[in-house]
Design a protein around this motif. Sequence first.
Motif, PDB file in Angstrom:
ATOM      1  N   LEU A  62       0.823  -1.203   0.000  1.00  0.00           N
ATOM      2  CA  LEU A  62       0.000   0.000   0.000  1.00  0.00           C
ATOM      3  C   LEU A  62       0.862   1.260   0.000  1.00  0.00           C
ATOM      4  CD1 LEU A  62      -2.775   1.251   0.034  1.00  0.00           C
ATOM      5  CD2 LEU A  62      -2.805   1.038   2.526  1.00  0.00           C
ATOM      6  N   ALA A  63       1.961   1.245   0.757  1.00  0.00           N
ATOM      7  CA  ALA A  63       2.851   2.410   0.788  1.00  0.00           C
ATOM      8  C   ALA A  63       3.440   2.683  -0.593  1.00  0.00           C
ATOM      9  CB  ALA A  63       3.965   2.186   1.816  1.00  0.00           C
ATOM     10  N   GLU A  64       3.874   1.617  -1.276  1.00  0.00           N
ATOM     11  CA  GLU A  64       4.439   1.809  -2.611  1.00  0.00           C
ATOM     12  C   GLU A  64       3.353   2.248  -3.598  1.00  0.00           C
ATOM     13  OE1 GLU A  64       7.365  -0.347  -5.887  1.00  0.00           O
ATOM     14  OE2 GLU A  64       6.646  -1.495  -4.160  1.00  0.00           O
ATOM     15  N   ALA A  65       2.140   1.697  -3.447  1.00  0.00           N
ATOM     16  CA  ALA A  65       1.035   2.112  -4.314  1.00  0.00           C
ATOM     17  C   ALA A  65       0.755   3.602  -4.155  1.00  0.00           C
ATOM     18  CB  ALA A  65      -0.222   1.304  -3.978  1.00  0.00           C
ATOM     19  N   GLN A  66       0.802   4.087  -2.936  1.00  0.00           N
ATOM     20  CA  GLN A  66       0.572   5.510  -2.691  1.00  0.00           C
ATOM     21  C   GLN A  66       1.657   6.359  -3.339  1.00  0.00           C
ATOM     22  OE1 GLN A  66       0.338   5.208   1.592  1.00  0.00           O
ATOM     23  NE2 GLN A  66      -1.902   5.252   1.576  1.00  0.00           N
ATOM     24  N   GLN A  67       2.910   5.894  -3.264  1.00  0.00           N
ATOM     25  CA  GLN A  67       4.011   6.625  -3.905  1.00  0.00           C
ATOM     26  C   GLN A  67       3.819   6.673  -5.419  1.00  0.00           C
ATOM     27  OE1 GLN A  67       7.630   4.713  -2.660  1.00  0.00           O
ATOM     28  NE2 GLN A  67       7.226   5.063  -0.497  1.00  0.00           N
ATOM     29  N   MET A  68       3.436   5.546  -5.999  1.00  0.00           N
ATOM     30  CA  MET A  68       3.229   5.500  -7.443  1.00  0.00           C
ATOM     31  C   MET A  68       2.084   6.426  -7.867  1.00  0.00           C
ATOM     32  SD  MET A  68       5.482   3.527  -8.894  1.00  0.00           S
ATOM     33  CE  MET A  68       6.575   2.122  -8.606  1.00  0.00           C
ATOM     34  N   ALA A  69       1.011   6.437  -7.089  1.00  0.00           N
ATOM     35  CA  ALA A  69      -0.118   7.296  -7.409  1.00  0.00           C
ATOM     36  C   ALA A  69       0.280   8.769  -7.327  1.00  0.00           C
ATOM     37  CB  ALA A  69      -1.284   7.010  -6.463  1.00  0.00           C
ATOM     38  N   ALA A  71       2.259   9.596 -10.435  1.00  0.00           N
ATOM     39  CA  ALA A  71       1.393   9.713 -11.616  1.00  0.00           C
ATOM     40  C   ALA A  71       0.687  11.070 -11.626  1.00  0.00           C
ATOM     41  CB  ALA A  71       0.365   8.580 -11.631  1.00  0.00           C
ATOM     42  N   LEU A  72       0.185  11.485 -10.471  1.00  0.00           N
ATOM     43  CA  LEU A  72      -0.507  12.772 -10.380  1.00  0.00           C
ATOM     44  C   LEU A  72       0.456  13.938 -10.565  1.00  0.00           C
ATOM     45  CD1 LEU A  72      -2.935  12.058  -7.409  1.00  0.00           C
ATOM     46  CD2 LEU A  72      -3.574  12.440  -9.792  1.00  0.00           C
ATOM     47  N   ALA A  73       1.687  13.784 -10.073  1.00  0.00           N
ATOM     48  CA  ALA A  73       2.667  14.866 -10.223  1.00  0.00           C
ATOM     49  C   ALA A  73       3.013  15.086 -11.696  1.00  0.00           C
ATOM     50  CB  ALA A  73       3.929  14.543  -9.423  1.00  0.00           C
ATOM     51  N   ILE A  74       3.103  13.991 -12.456  1.00  0.00           N
ATOM     52  CA  ILE A  74       3.468  14.088 -13.869  1.00  0.00           C
ATOM     53  C   ILE A  74       2.268  14.486 -14.727  1.00  0.00           C
ATOM     54  CG2 ILE A  74       4.332  12.806 -15.872  1.00  0.00           C
ATOM     55  CD1 ILE A  74       5.860  11.019 -13.849  1.00  0.00           C
ATOM     56  N   ALA A  75       1.106  13.875 -14.445  1.00  0.00           N
ATOM     57  CA  ALA A  75      -0.085  14.118 -15.286  1.00  0.00           C
ATOM     58  C   ALA A  75      -1.318  14.249 -14.392  1.00  0.00           C
ATOM     59  CB  ALA A  75      -0.262  12.983 -16.292  1.00  0.00           C
ATOM     60  N   PRO A  76      -1.472  15.375 -13.694  1.00  0.00           N
ATOM     61  CA  PRO A  76      -2.569  15.512 -12.736  1.00  0.00           C
ATOM     62  C   PRO A  76      -3.964  15.492 -13.357  1.00  0.00           C
ATOM     63  CG  PRO A  76      -1.433  17.614 -13.054  1.00  0.00           C
ATOM     64  CD  PRO A  76      -0.607  16.562 -13.727  1.00  0.00           C
ATOM     65  N   SER A  77      -4.092  15.873 -14.629  1.00  0.00           N
ATOM     66  CA  SER A  77      -5.410  15.897 -15.260  1.00  0.00           C
ATOM     67  C   SER A  77      -5.688  14.644 -16.084  1.00  0.00           C
ATOM     68  CB  SER A  77      -5.536  17.136 -16.157  1.00  0.00           C
ATOM     69  OG  SER A  77      -4.573  17.104 -17.199  1.00  0.00           O
ATOM     70  N   ASP A  78      -4.821  13.657 -16.006  1.00  0.00           N
ATOM     71  CA  ASP A  78      -5.007  12.417 -16.758  1.00  0.00           C
ATOM     72  C   ASP A  78      -5.985  11.507 -16.021  1.00  0.00           C
ATOM     73  OD1 ASP A  78      -4.014  10.519 -18.952  1.00  0.00           O
ATOM     74  OD2 ASP A  78      -3.727   9.345 -17.136  1.00  0.00           O
ATOM     75  N   ALA A  79      -6.927  10.937 -16.755  1.00  0.00           N
ATOM     76  CA  ALA A  79      -7.961  10.099 -16.140  1.00  0.00           C
ATOM     77  C   ALA A  79      -7.364   8.886 -15.445  1.00  0.00           C
ATOM     78  CB  ALA A  79      -8.959   9.648 -17.198  1.00  0.00           C
ATOM     79  N   TRP A  80      -6.341   8.281 -16.041  1.00  0.00           N
ATOM     80  CA  TRP A  80      -5.738   7.091 -15.429  1.00  0.00           C
ATOM     81  C   TRP A  80      -5.073   7.456 -14.107  1.00  0.00           C
ATOM     82  CZ3 TRP A  80      -1.767   3.445 -18.332  1.00  0.00           C
ATOM     83  CH2 TRP A  80      -1.735   2.205 -17.682  1.00  0.00           C
ATOM     84  N   SER A  81      -4.413   8.600 -14.031  1.00  0.00           N
ATOM     85  CA  SER A  81      -3.806   9.041 -12.782  1.00  0.00           C
ATOM     86  C   SER A  81      -4.867   9.198 -11.697  1.00  0.00           C
ATOM     87  CB  SER A  81      -3.070  10.364 -12.985  1.00  0.00           C
ATOM     88  OG  SER A  81      -2.010  10.247 -13.899  1.00  0.00           O
ATOM     89  N   GLN A  82      -5.991   9.825 -12.047  1.00  0.00           N
ATOM     90  CA  GLN A  82      -7.064  10.038 -11.078  1.00  0.00           C
ATOM     91  C   GLN A  82      -7.691   8.700 -10.662  1.00  0.00           C
ATOM     92  OE1 GLN A  82      -8.156  12.915  -9.653  1.00  0.00           O
ATOM     93  NE2 GLN A  82      -6.579  14.123 -10.671  1.00  0.00           N
ATOM     94  N   SER A  83      -7.888   7.818 -11.621  1.00  0.00           N
ATOM     95  CA  SER A  83      -8.472   6.506 -11.326  1.00  0.00           C
ATOM     96  C   SER A  83      -7.569   5.702 -10.399  1.00  0.00           C
ATOM     97  CB  SER A  83      -8.707   5.746 -12.637  1.00  0.00           C
ATOM     98  OG  SER A  83      -9.188   4.439 -12.387  1.00  0.00           O
ATOM     99  N   ALA A  84      -6.266   5.725 -10.675  1.00  0.00           N
ATOM    100  CA  ALA A  84      -5.314   4.993  -9.832  1.00  0.00           C
ATOM    101  C   ALA A  84      -5.318   5.542  -8.412  1.00  0.00           C
ATOM    102  CB  ALA A  84      -3.917   5.088 -10.438  1.00  0.00           C
ATOM    103  N   ALA A  85      -5.344   6.871  -8.291  1.00  0.00           N
ATOM    104  CA  ALA A  85      -5.386   7.478  -6.959  1.00  0.00           C
ATOM    105  C   ALA A  85      -6.657   7.062  -6.222  1.00  0.00           C
ATOM    106  CB  ALA A  85      -5.307   8.995  -7.074  1.00  0.00           C
ATOM    107  N   GLY A  86      -7.772   6.968  -6.961  1.00  0.00           N
ATOM    108  CA  GLY A  86      -9.018   6.539  -6.344  1.00  0.00           C
ATOM    109  C   GLY A  86      -8.964   5.104  -5.846  1.00  0.00           C
ATOM    110  N   TRP A  87      -8.362   4.198  -6.629  1.00  0.00           N
ATOM    111  CA  TRP A  87      -8.262   2.789  -6.214  1.00  0.00           C
ATOM    112  C   TRP A  87      -7.358   2.655  -4.992  1.00  0.00           C
ATOM    113  CZ3 TRP A  87     -10.870  -1.283  -6.071  1.00  0.00           C
ATOM    114  CH2 TRP A  87     -10.317  -2.562  -5.951  1.00  0.00           C
ATOM    115  N   VAL A  88      -6.294   3.415  -4.944  1.00  0.00           N
ATOM    116  CA  VAL A  88      -5.403   3.376  -3.782  1.00  0.00           C
ATOM    117  C   VAL A  88      -6.150   3.858  -2.536  1.00  0.00           C
ATOM    118  CG1 VAL A  88      -3.311   4.359  -2.757  1.00  0.00           C
ATOM    119  CG2 VAL A  88      -3.296   3.624  -5.143  1.00  0.00           C
TER     120      VAL A  88
END
Length: 454
Positions: A265-272, A275-292
């Motif tokens: 979970l800690a690594e998943a949070q780092q990855m999310a 993803a948001l830092a690089i592409a904050p308006s990307d749907a996949w970034s937002q979806s991944a953050a939601g799943w985490v």
Amino acid sequence: MTEFDDTQFGGKVNATSLTQSEMRAAVRRVSDSHTLSTSPKLKDFLSFVVEETIQGRQDGLLAKTIALHVYKRDADDPTSANVVRVEAGRLRRLLEDYYEDEGAADDTRIHIDKGGYAPRFERRIKTDETLDAQASTEAWPRRSSFSVRTLPLAILALICIAVTALYVLWPREPRSLSNSDKTRLEREALMEQSPAALEAANLTDQARGLIWPIFDFERQRLTTELFRTAIVADPNAAGAYAGAAQTLASLALLSLSGPQHDAFLAEAQQMAEQALAIAPSDAWSQSAAGWVRFVAGDHDEAMRLSERAVSLAPNDGNVLDFYGVVAILSGKPDLGLTAGNRERRRTGPNTRFAYLNILGAAYFHTGDFEAAAAAFEEGNSGGGPLSAPGIIYLAATRQALGQSDEGKRLLALLEESWPQFPVEAVLLRLHKEEAAANEVLDRLRSLGWTGRAE
């Protein structure tokens, strides 16, 4: 032209060349900048390596040291060094971006050269050439020959230029591109950027097509490694970080609790976050953050992020599938029906069957057992991959329809194919509301299921 003189440092870190307050001030300027505003871990990374250098411990700045103190990871875990290398690459690029823009006038610059993690400092100086150029620039208005008499001609010329530009640049209806054409053009653009970026994009697409079913531990582990490989190829690949966040969160979910769960979970949070830092308006970034956030137990935030992702990409199959799962397990099966709607156009890899299981579970929890059975069977007969939760829900559905013999057969299949799957623990862990989990478990018990040690 402003120049930076680092000859006094011999191309290497020399902590005595600047005062401690100067070095710390340089770190504060970078950390307070907009460039690093969405990267808290990179701020910690920079502060740590500079502070270690100030204390004379720069020789000990190794990947495992940074992994332990900054990212709180096991220094002996071989994946920890890879995370640090990727993060160091991101920090180098963000430092370059900062000094090209916000920090262009900073008296001191910080660099982290490739091949190591110890910072190198540059002191900013102004040369005679710089001063002459500035004086020349300041004097320009006084030497200008522009006068009021030339103003009408200048205005007329500007009008002519504007009319011509308007004619040439007037927007015309763009040619509609097919998905294959878009993919080809994207690949061409990536190849022009770098072969590594193209390789990362190909790996990311392949891995994304393997994410479902999400309740297969080994599948999630292998897919995570594909995403990690893509990150190594291109540390700026937002999709690879988003995909890794999803698979790592699924691994955490399947681990239920304990040190392994916490590490995933800690690594998943780092990855999310990356993803948001690089592409904050990307749907996949937002979806991944939601799943985490869902796996972390924050169902409301998970729904908010998942809904935002669908708004950004309403036909993305991966985004819709994760949204559907989050909705059903958060006690909103009606939204799961919307996500799994058969008439909805879906794009992306591996979108043919997962949504049917999501649709089946949504129908189950709304009490439409006939529709639930039809959705599950459609997915199975179409060649969709089987998963333990899919068999569990279909068995419960058969029991609800009075088809106990078929339900028992499915339970036997579950026991044979997934003998170690912790049915009760997973269902209780998945559902926000215990009653929703018990709705399934009670029907399994009616089929004679007694559970197993979990």
